[in-house]
Design a protein around this motif. Structure first.
Motif: not given
Length: 475
Positions: A122-123, A365-367, A377-378
């Motif tokens: 997903x990333x 998102x990466x942090x 999930x954020x």
């Protein structure tokens, strides 16, 4: 065949449920026979399910919204450094390099999408983890953080230089309003961050930015059109000096400049950190659609980049600054040049304001993935999302007050993190995961090795060039 189903998570089993099953069987013998034999005749291939499964009524973004978001990830501040690279590379070599880097970047995006779908990542970090392990994932996430934070710092530096001026250039506010508090660029940047950037950065879906991304691309096109028209008029009037066509190898300084600008050129197309978020929100989540998005984005960006580089270099020649916007603080030598300089500078500042949230999205998102791994999930934690947003904005603002110029930032990120994200990791992913699926064709394998080799060469050349450049400046 008249049935309804509800998509469920990929780790669960799939069960078809027919409405009024008994009635349908009695009224339609063929349907009854089909349902009875369903278990024997139908197999579900879970390995080829979409990357993210969502209900049908959850509408995603269309192709053109995705193109604008991905193009906005590409067309940022890097476009302002391209005319300066033409001054070093020459028009012929510079244009060839723009097209070559665009083609390689598009191929690397296709590699990334294909193998992300294959391993259900997903990333960016997840597909790196699947191919190269956890240490490589952490390294890739650190690269995204450094690259994106550096890019955002560059945006704020440009906004401050254009609006408030710098040591060698006058700002828009000074020209329009005279002296005032706007002479303090730190104050102006802080106001821009709080009033304009923060409201856009708190959005938790990248698809929410598709409209602003379209506007930002439009503003970039306005800059290209104005620059080209002015350059064409001055060319007809004979006011443009003959441009350099090839690199100058006649001096040590020229060779050092050449070593520095090649990594900057490779930095221009890096958008890979936003490929997965954009793909995950597509209405039609298929690799073919995302590949189409990548190709359209590449064509658009190559045209804008080549036009900007040529027009900007023709306009200012050997006086071209590392940030060409600062060249527009003086008359252009044609009618209405004052109005055009304001249009170009203010328009591009607005462009950067609209680009900023798109780059910030993947940074946040990466942090979150690196610092809060396993916390969910954020998008499901509004407090964590807001907290990360404002902390990152504060750090980026502080960085913009400490780094002197965009040339300094681009030299280092272009030679290290940008090359790694755009070429090194995608090539390694393709070569490593090709044995677990359909694999690579001989042509694709050659391109992957070529991409990896060029990435290593550019990184080494860029780092060496930067070291020598810093030593020369310190003497």
């Amino acid at each position: 065949m008249g049935s309804n189903y509800t998509p469920i998570p990929k780790d669960s089993f799939v069960e078809l449920q027919l409405q009024d099953q008994n009635n349908h069987r009695s009224q339609n013998p063929k349907l009854s026979h089909l349902v009875d034999d369903l278990d024997d005749d139908v197999d579900f291939d879970f390995d080829h399910l979409p990357l993210v499964i969502v209900p049908k009524d959850d509408s995603g973004s269309g192709i053109y919204g995705a193109v604008f978001n991905l193009a906005t990830s590409v067309i940022g501040a890097g476009i302002m450094a391209l005319p300066a690279t033409m001054k070093v590379l020459g028009l012929i070599f510079g244009i060839v390099l723009i097209f070559l880097m665009g083609i390689l970047s598009e191929i690397s995006v296709e590699f990334l999408v294909r193998f992300a779908v294959q391993c259900k990542a997903n990333s960016y970090g997840e597909v790196v983890h699947e191919a190269l392990g956890k240490p490589a994932r952490i390294l890739s996430e650190i690269c995204i953080i450094i690259n994106n934070a550096g890019v955002l710092v560059v945006y704020l530096i440009i906004i401050g230089d254009v609006m408030s001026g710098s040591l060698r250039h006058i700002g828009v506010f000074d020209q329009l309003l005279g002296n005032g508090f706007w002479d303090h660029r730190k104050v102006v940047i802080l106001i821009v961050v709080l009033v304009f950037l923060a409201p856009l950065c708190v959005l938790d879906k990248i698809d929410s930015l598709s409209t602003t991304s379209a506007a930002s691309v439009g503003l970039a096109v306005v800059f290209v059109i104005v620059a080209f028209v002015v350059a064409f008029i001055k060319l007809l009037e004979g006011k443009i000096e003959p441009p350099r066509l090839t690199p100058d190898f006649g001096s040590k300084e020229a060779i050092l400049d050449l070593l520095v600008v090649i990594p900057i050129m490779s930095n221009a197309y890096v958008c890979h950190f936003n490929v997965q978020p954009i793909y995950n929100e597509l209405e039609d989540r298929s690799p073919q659609k995302m590949n189409k998005v990548g190709r359209l984005t590449t064509v658009l960006c190559v045209l804008i980049y080549a036009s900007t580089a040529v027009a900007g270099y023709l306009l200012f020649g050997t006086d071209t600054e590392s940030d060409i916007l600062t060249n527009f603080d003086k008359p252009l030598g044609i009618r209405f040049s004052t109005a055009l300089t304001y249009i170009v500078r203010v328009g591009y500042v607005l462009h950067l304001v609209l680009v900023f949230p798109v780059i910030h999205f993947s940074l946040r998102q990466t942090v979150d993935e690196l610092a809060f791994n396993g916390s969910g999930p954020l998008s499901e934690s509004r407090k964590r999302c807001l907290g990360l947003t404002f902390v990152l904005l504060a750090l980026v603002y502080l960085g913009s007050t400490m780094i002197p110029s965009i040339w300094t930032a681009f030299k280092f990120t272009g030679a290290t993190t940008a090359v790694s994200l755009g070429f090194t990791f995608p090539a390694l992913i393709a070569l490593r995961l090709s044995s677990q699926g359909p694999g690579l064709t001989s042509r694709e394998r050659f391109l992957a090795w070529l991409m990896l080799s060029l990435a290593v060469i550019v990184s080494v050349v860029g780092v060496v060039g930067n070291i020598y450049s810093l030593q020369s400046e310190s003497k």
